[in-house]
Design a protein around this motif. Structure first.
Motif, mmCIF file in Angstrom:
data_model
loop_
_atom_site.group_PDB
_atom_site.id
_atom_site.type_symbol
_atom_site.label_atom_id
_atom_site.label_comp_id
_atom_site.label_asym_id
_atom_site.label_seq_id
_atom_site.Cartn_x
_atom_site.Cartn_y
_atom_site.Cartn_z
ATOM 1 N N LEU A 53 -8.919 4.941 0.129
ATOM 2 C CA LEU A 53 -9.088 3.540 -0.254
ATOM 3 C C LEU A 53 -7.782 2.746 -0.263
ATOM 4 O O LEU A 53 -7.807 1.534 -0.430
ATOM 5 C CB LEU A 53 -9.751 3.450 -1.630
ATOM 6 N N GLU A 54 -6.657 3.430 -0.121
ATOM 7 C CA GLU A 54 -5.354 2.769 -0.159
ATOM 8 C C GLU A 54 -4.640 2.951 1.179
ATOM 9 O O GLU A 54 -4.738 4.014 1.790
ATOM 10 C CB GLU A 54 -4.461 3.381 -1.239
ATOM 11 N N THR A 55 -3.911 1.921 1.598
ATOM 12 C CA THR A 55 -3.117 2.018 2.813
ATOM 13 C C THR A 55 -1.809 1.264 2.607
ATOM 14 O O THR A 55 -1.813 0.142 2.101
ATOM 15 C CB THR A 55 -3.866 1.421 4.028
ATOM 16 N N LEU A 56 -0.717 1.893 2.988
ATOM 17 C CA LEU A 56 0.594 1.271 2.954
ATOM 18 C C LEU A 56 0.959 0.895 4.383
ATOM 19 O O LEU A 56 0.865 1.726 5.290
ATOM 20 C CB LEU A 56 1.630 2.242 2.375
ATOM 21 N N TYR A 57 1.356 -0.350 4.580
ATOM 22 C CA TYR A 57 1.684 -0.865 5.901
ATOM 23 C C TYR A 57 3.130 -1.301 5.962
ATOM 24 O O TYR A 57 3.743 -1.601 4.926
ATOM 25 C CB TYR A 57 0.830 -2.101 6.221
ATOM 26 N N VAL A 58 3.650 -1.390 7.179
ATOM 27 C CA VAL A 58 4.943 -2.020 7.413
ATOM 28 C C VAL A 58 4.802 -3.021 8.545
ATOM 29 O O VAL A 58 3.922 -2.911 9.397
ATOM 30 C CB VAL A 58 6.064 -1.003 7.756
ATOM 31 N N ALA A 59 5.680 -3.994 8.512
ATOM 32 C CA ALA A 59 5.873 -4.907 9.635
ATOM 33 C C ALA A 59 7.149 -4.429 10.305
ATOM 34 O O ALA A 59 8.186 -4.274 9.649
ATOM 35 C CB ALA A 59 6.018 -6.341 9.142
ATOM 36 N N GLU A 60 7.052 -4.176 11.592
ATOM 37 C CA GLU A 60 8.192 -3.661 12.341
ATOM 38 C C GLU A 60 8.567 -4.639 13.447
ATOM 39 O O GLU A 60 7.689 -5.179 14.130
ATOM 40 C CB GLU A 60 7.814 -2.309 12.958
ATOM 41 N N PHE A 61 9.857 -4.855 13.580
ATOM 42 C CA PHE A 61 10.363 -5.720 14.647
ATOM 43 C C PHE A 61 11.606 -5.080 15.235
ATOM 44 O O PHE A 61 12.529 -4.712 14.510
ATOM 45 C CB PHE A 61 10.689 -7.117 14.111
ATOM 46 N N ASP A 62 11.619 -4.939 16.531
ATOM 47 C CA ASP A 62 12.768 -4.380 17.229
ATOM 48 C C ASP A 62 13.157 -3.016 16.649
ATOM 49 O O ASP A 62 14.334 -2.724 16.459
ATOM 50 C CB ASP A 62 13.936 -5.365 17.178
ATOM 51 N N GLY A 63 12.143 -2.210 16.308
ATOM 52 C CA GLY A 63 12.374 -0.862 15.791
ATOM 53 C C GLY A 63 12.782 -0.788 14.335
ATOM 54 O O GLY A 63 13.059 0.296 13.820
ATOM 55 N N GLN A 64 12.822 -1.927 13.639
ATOM 56 C CA GLN A 64 13.231 -1.951 12.227
ATOM 57 C C GLN A 64 12.075 -2.376 11.339
ATOM 58 O O GLN A 64 11.323 -3.289 11.684
ATOM 59 C CB GLN A 64 14.378 -2.925 12.025
ATOM 60 N N VAL A 65 11.969 -1.742 10.169
ATOM 61 C CA VAL A 65 10.985 -2.138 9.168
ATOM 62 C C VAL A 65 11.530 -3.379 8.468
ATOM 63 O O VAL A 65 12.607 -3.343 7.872
ATOM 64 C CB VAL A 65 10.728 -0.998 8.162
ATOM 65 N N ILE A 66 10.774 -4.484 8.565
ATOM 66 C CA ILE A 66 11.253 -5.751 7.993
ATOM 67 C C ILE A 66 10.275 -6.343 6.986
ATOM 68 O O ILE A 66 10.534 -7.393 6.420
ATOM 69 C CB ILE A 66 11.555 -6.774 9.104
ATOM 70 N N GLY A 67 9.159 -5.644 6.765
ATOM 71 C CA GLY A 67 8.183 -6.110 5.793
ATOM 72 C C GLY A 67 7.267 -4.977 5.401
ATOM 73 O O GLY A 67 7.191 -3.947 6.086
ATOM 74 N N THR A 68 6.579 -5.157 4.294
ATOM 75 C CA THR A 68 5.642 -4.145 3.823
ATOM 76 C C THR A 68 4.576 -4.776 2.943
ATOM 77 O O THR A 68 4.781 -5.858 2.372
ATOM 78 C CB THR A 68 6.371 -3.013 3.060
ATOM 79 N N PHE A 69 3.457 -4.111 2.844
ATOM 80 C CA PHE A 69 2.393 -4.466 1.905
ATOM 81 C C PHE A 69 1.462 -3.276 1.776
ATOM 82 O O PHE A 69 1.476 -2.368 2.614
ATOM 83 C CB PHE A 69 1.616 -5.718 2.347
ATOM 84 N N GLN A 70 0.696 -3.272 0.724
ATOM 85 C CA GLN A 70 -0.255 -2.194 0.461
ATOM 86 C C GLN A 70 -1.615 -2.806 0.203
ATOM 87 O O GLN A 70 -1.710 -3.872 -0.414
ATOM 88 C CB GLN A 70 0.202 -1.395 -0.760
ATOM 89 N N THR A 71 -2.662 -2.143 0.678
ATOM 90 C CA THR A 71 -4.016 -2.604 0.397
ATOM 91 C C THR A 71 -4.794 -1.521 -0.341
ATOM 92 O O THR A 71 -4.557 -0.325 -0.156
ATOM 93 C CB THR A 71 -4.785 -2.979 1.684
ATOM 94 N N VAL A 72 -5.697 -1.976 -1.182
ATOM 95 C CA VAL A 72 -6.614 -1.102 -1.907
ATOM 96 C C VAL A 72 -8.002 -1.707 -1.744
ATOM 97 O O VAL A 72 -8.166 -2.924 -1.907
ATOM 98 C CB VAL A 72 -6.257 -1.021 -3.413
ATOM 99 N N ILE A 73 -8.976 -0.883 -1.425
ATOM 100 C CA ILE A 73 -10.353 -1.350 -1.324
ATOM 101 C C ILE A 73 -11.020 -1.068 -2.666
ATOM 102 O O ILE A 73 -11.039 0.064 -3.136
ATOM 103 C CB ILE A 73 -11.108 -0.646 -0.176
ATOM 104 N N LEU A 74 -11.527 -2.126 -3.276
ATOM 105 C CA LEU A 74 -12.068 -2.058 -4.629
ATOM 106 C C LEU A 74 -13.531 -2.484 -4.629
ATOM 107 O O LEU A 74 -13.850 -3.622 -4.267
ATOM 108 C CB LEU A 74 -11.265 -2.990 -5.548
ATOM 109 N N THR A 75 -14.402 -1.558 -5.013
ATOM 110 C CA THR A 75 -15.818 -1.875 -5.160
ATOM 111 C C THR A 75 -16.068 -2.229 -6.616
ATOM 112 O O THR A 75 -15.714 -1.472 -7.518
ATOM 113 C CB THR A 75 -16.707 -0.674 -4.758
ATOM 114 N N LYS A 76 -16.662 -3.395 -6.827
ATOM 115 C CA LYS A 76 -16.908 -3.889 -8.177
ATOM 116 C C LYS A 76 -18.402 -3.819 -8.487
ATOM 117 O O LYS A 76 -19.222 -4.099 -7.620
ATOM 118 C CB LYS A 76 -16.454 -5.349 -8.299
#
Length: 153
Positions: A53-76
């Protein structure tokens, strides 16, 4: 931004991700680039990677990690079983801000949520991040709730 790639994070990205969090003077999460802390980041990364349910992402540009975010799927239970994507830990490397990277990351989240047929996307933002609040509003988010947090350790 041409050439920007959004992808799932890999273990090799941990130091770059930790450095972005450590450079954040508003977050106050105690993040650091100290090698002694790397086992903590590695354990967290592995727990996220094992989750369905969780995923960690990166934004990559020119071979470098320049951003990140994480998502969680939540059922309510509320909302008759509404399933939402929760976005956490959105960071863009300080020297890369203002280039549309954050917008690309958030639009990626929205697109993924739409593809999955989710009810919506939600996130929280530190109350001191006034510029970030305007940024999220420009992307279509509404201020709807007031959050509370109790830190235990």
């Amino acid at each position: 931004m041409d050439g920007l790639i959004i992808r799932e994070a890999r273990e090799a990205d941990i130091a770059a991700i930790a450095a972005m969090f450590a450079a954040d003077d508003v977050g106050g999460h105690g993040d650091t680039t100290d090698e002694a802390a790397m086992p903590d980041y590695l354990a967290a990364f592995r727990a996220i990677a094992m989750s369905t349910l969780e995923t960690l992402y990166v934004a990559e540009f020119d071979g470098q990690v320049i951003g990140t975010f994480q998502t969680v799927i939540l059922t309510k239970l509320a909302g008759r079983g509404a399933v939402w994507m929760v976005v956490e830990g959105v960071q863009t490397r300080e020297d890369m801000r203002g280039r549309g990277i954050g917008a690309t990351m958030i639009r990626y989240c929205i697109s993924e949520a739409e593809k999955r047929g989710l009810s919506g996307v939600q996130l929280t933002s530190n109350m001191a991040r006034i510029d970030a609040h305007r940024f999220y509003e420009k992307l279509g988010f509404e201020k709807r709730h007031f959050g509370f947090r109790l830190k235990l350790k």
